[in-house]
Motif scaffolding. Sequence first.
Motif, mmCIF file in Angstrom:
data_model
loop_
_atom_site.group_PDB
_atom_site.id
_atom_site.type_symbol
_atom_site.label_atom_id
_atom_site.label_comp_id
_atom_site.label_asym_id
_atom_site.label_seq_id
_atom_site.Cartn_x
_atom_site.Cartn_y
_atom_site.Cartn_z
ATOM 1 N N CYS A 1 -3.888 -12.774 31.554
ATOM 2 C CA CYS A 1 -3.254 -13.485 32.663
ATOM 3 C C CYS A 1 -4.315 -14.187 33.487
ATOM 4 O O CYS A 1 -4.746 -13.661 34.479
ATOM 5 C CB CYS A 1 -2.437 -12.559 33.540
ATOM 6 S SG CYS A 1 -1.476 -13.438 34.775
ATOM 7 N N PRO A 2 -4.756 -15.354 33.110
ATOM 8 C CA PRO A 2 -4.485 -16.022 31.844
ATOM 9 C C PRO A 2 -5.421 -15.505 30.749
ATOM 10 O O PRO A 2 -6.446 -14.913 31.043
ATOM 11 C CB PRO A 2 -4.794 -17.480 32.159
ATOM 12 C CG PRO A 2 -5.745 -17.440 33.277
ATOM 13 C CD PRO A 2 -5.559 -16.171 34.007
ATOM 14 N N ARG B 1 -8.390 -15.482 28.181
ATOM 15 C CA ARG B 1 -9.650 -16.227 28.143
ATOM 16 C C ARG B 1 -9.572 -17.242 27.002
ATOM 17 O O ARG B 1 -8.807 -17.060 26.057
ATOM 18 C CB ARG B 1 -10.816 -15.267 27.915
ATOM 19 C CG ARG B 1 -11.054 -14.324 29.060
ATOM 20 C CD ARG B 1 -12.161 -13.369 28.712
ATOM 21 N NE ARG B 1 -13.450 -14.052 28.663
ATOM 22 C CZ ARG B 1 -14.362 -13.977 29.623
ATOM 23 N NH1 ARG B 1 -14.150 -13.253 30.684
ATOM 24 N NH2 ARG B 1 -15.499 -14.616 29.512
ATOM 25 N N CYS C 1 -1.396 -21.942 35.545
ATOM 26 C CA CYS C 1 -2.782 -21.489 35.465
ATOM 27 C C CYS C 1 -3.328 -21.523 34.040
ATOM 28 O O CYS C 1 -4.472 -21.900 33.807
ATOM 29 C CB CYS C 1 -2.908 -20.077 36.000
ATOM 30 S SG CYS C 1 -1.658 -19.612 37.165
#
Lengths: 179, 417, 160
Positions: A133-134, A136, A38
Motif C-alpha cells: 500500500c502502495p 514498491r 497513490c
Amino acid sequence: MGLESKLINDGFFTTTVDAMAAWARESSVWPMPMGISCCAIEMMASGDPKYDISRFGSEVMRFTPRQCDLMIVAGTVTYKMAHVVKKIFDQMPEPKWVIAMGACTSTGGMYRSYNVVQGIDQFLPVDIYAAGCPPRPENLLNALMQIQDKIGKTRVKDFPDPPHTSIDEKQGELSLSKN
Amino acid sequence: MQKLTKDDVHPKIVQALLGTNVHITIDDALENEMILNMGPQHPATHGVLRLLLRLDGETVIACVPELGYLHRGYEKMAENMSYLEFIPHTDRLDYISPPANNVAYALAVEKLAGITAPPRAQYIRMLLAELARMCSHLVAIGALAMDVGALTVFLWGLREREKILDFFDVICGARFTTSYTRIGGVASDVTSDTMKNIISFIDQFEEKFDEMERLLNGNRIFIERLEGVGVINKEDAIDLGFTGPNIRASGVEFDLRRATPYLFYNEMDFNIPVYTEGDCLARYFVRADELRESAKIVRQVIDKIPNGEVMLNSPKKVLPRKTEIYTKMEELIHDFMIVNFGINPPVGEVYHAVENPKGVLGFYIVSKGEGHPWKMKIRSPSFANIQAIPHLVKGQMISDVVAIVGSIDPIMGEADK
Amino acid sequence: MKELLKDKLTGQFTTVQFEFIEQFDELTLKFDKSAIVNVCAFLKDEDGLKFNFCEDVTAIDWATRKNRFTVVYHIFSMENKFRLCLKVDVDESECSVESVSSIWKAANWAEREAYDMYGIIFLNHPDLRRMYMPEEFEYHPLRKEYPLMGIPGAIPLPKK
C-alpha cells in the motif's frame, strides 16, 4: 543471450507456433496505466531510470485502451470510478489481462468506507493481485513477471477470434443514407 | 449536377449522427459549438479529474470540472478511528509528499491535545517536510514539462526524487507512504550518517537541477507554450482561494511558514519567491525557485539540529517506546490505554493550517473528549486550486488546458478526499 | 486585533448578538444565521479587518442537539495575518443558510461540498449540486445516521 545463442550453431531452430506466439505475447505486454491514486505514482516510478520497466518490454504505456493488452489498475476504485474502469476495460482488445495493484484495488484495503469498492474483482476478472500500500516498484515488476509466466503458458487456440460483426450491422441505421 | 447548399446537406448528416430513436433537435449542429469530455482517465489530468469543456473550434468557452472519482470518505473514516490510526491516511491525501501531510496532521492534534513535540523532533519534521516539498516540486515540474512535450525533464526529476525516497526509506522504513510522525514526536531518530548523506545529496542536487533548468529555460517550445497562458490576477487568485506556489505566481506574498510560523520556520533564513505575471510560466518559476529555497532550508536544519529526545515524555498522550513496553508494567498499561481508547484530548475545536507543497493544508478537528474525533474536516489546497480552472481556461486553446492543469499541479487524492 | 474586531462588529451590528469564544489561540465568533451575509461582507471590506481569503466552509453534525447542525467558516486576513472562525447554528427542520459565495468565490465549492455531505441548503448559491457523490445518490454521507460502510446498493456497480 536468448535467440542469438540458439542460432549460432546451425542458423535455425525448431519450435511450435504456440510457443512462438506465447513468447511474442509475453515479451511485449503493453500496459494500460489505469492510474487513479497513490499507486499511479509508484507505477510511474517503475518506469523511471532506477527500476526501468522497459527491461520487461512493457515501457510502452498507452493511454488508449485499443493498443493495450494489460490493464494495471493502480489506485482506489470508488463506485463512481468503477463504471469508468469497466468501460475502459471493455474497450481493450482480446486477449487481455488485469493486475490489481495495491491493497485498495484488491480488497478495498484501508478504505473501509461507503464510497470505495471493496475489491475490483467484483466487476473485473483480475489475474494478479500485487500486495502493498502502495506496492514498491519491485513488486509491480514481480507482478508483471507473473503475468508473463501466465501468458507464456497460453496457447493460440485459447483465444479464438470473436464472432465477426461488421460495422454496418452494428450501426445499421446510423450509416449515412446515400440520397 | 445540382449544387447542394448547406441547408440541404446538414440536416441529413445530423439525422445520421443522431439515429432515428433520439429525441434531440438541433438547429444546425455542425455550425454549433461542441462539448468535449476530458477525463477522468486522461494522461494530462493528473489522476481522475474530469473536465467538461464547451468548445468553439479549438477555443474553450466554458469549463465545468467534475470531482468525486476518488472520494474515499476520509472525513467519515476519521470519525470512526482514533487519532493515531488516522496518521497512515494522511499519507494518501497528497500522495506526492506524504511526510508533509503527516506533519500537518500531527501539529493539529498536538495543538488540540495541548502538547508540543521536543525540539529535535520538530527539526526532523521540518527536514522531512522540506524534502517532501522538493519531491513534490520535482514531480510537478517534470509532469508539467511532460504535458507540454518535454519528456527528459520528467525522467531526470524522477531520478532525483528517487534519491530523496531512498532517504525516506532509511529514515521512516518506507519509501513512499511514510506514516512517520506520531502524536508528540516522530517515530524514530535520524542518524548523523543519514544527515551527512542528505547534505551530499543536496550538494549534487543543485548542480543537477541547474542542468534540468537549462533544458527547460532554453527551450523555446516550452516557454512559448506557457508564457501568457492561463493568467490570473492578484484579486481573483485570492478570491478563488488559490494557495501555495500558484498564488505566489500571481504576486501575492503569502506563505504560512512566514505568515503564521509553525515548527522553527521563523529561525530559518529563506526567501519566498514571488512572480507577478500570474501565468503558467510564472507558476513554473516559483516552483523552481522554491526547490532551491527548500534545499537551503534542509542545509540549515541539519546545521542547527539539536540533540535530544524525539518523542515527548507524556504518558497519557504519547505512545511509549516499544523496548519499554516489553520490559515495564506501567508503559505496557499506557500503551494498552492509548491504543484501545485513544489519547482523549480535551473538549474543543481546533483548526491548524500549514504550508504544504501544494498550498494551505488545514485540519479542523472537533473533539468531544473521546478517543476519536467527533468531526474532522480537511481543507485541501488542490480542491481550492481546481476551483479556479474554469476561470483560467476560458478563452484559451484546448492544448493550453493541458498546460494549465499541469501548472496548477492538482492532486486528486486530497481534492476528492 | 481581537479587541478591534469586537469594537468594530458591535459598533456596526447593534441588533446581532455576538458570542466571542477564545480557545487554543483561536478566535471564534458565533451569531445568528440571518446575519451571515452582512457580517461576512463587512468583515471582508472593512478597513483594518480585510478578511479577504475564505479558507473553508464546513458543517458539524451534533446528532442529538436541538440545533442539529453548525455551519463553520474559516476566514483569513492576509493583511493582518489573522484567522477567524465564524459559526452559525442551523436546525434540521429548516436546514438552510444564506450562501456567502457572492462574497468569496472560494466558498462556492466548499458550500457545495457541505451540501453534498450534510444536506444543508445554501440559499442563493449559483450552482448548488453534489460535489463528490453521483447525482442520483439519495443520502448525505457525513450525517451521523449514515453508516460508515454505506447502504448496500445505494450506488450501483457495473456488471461483471
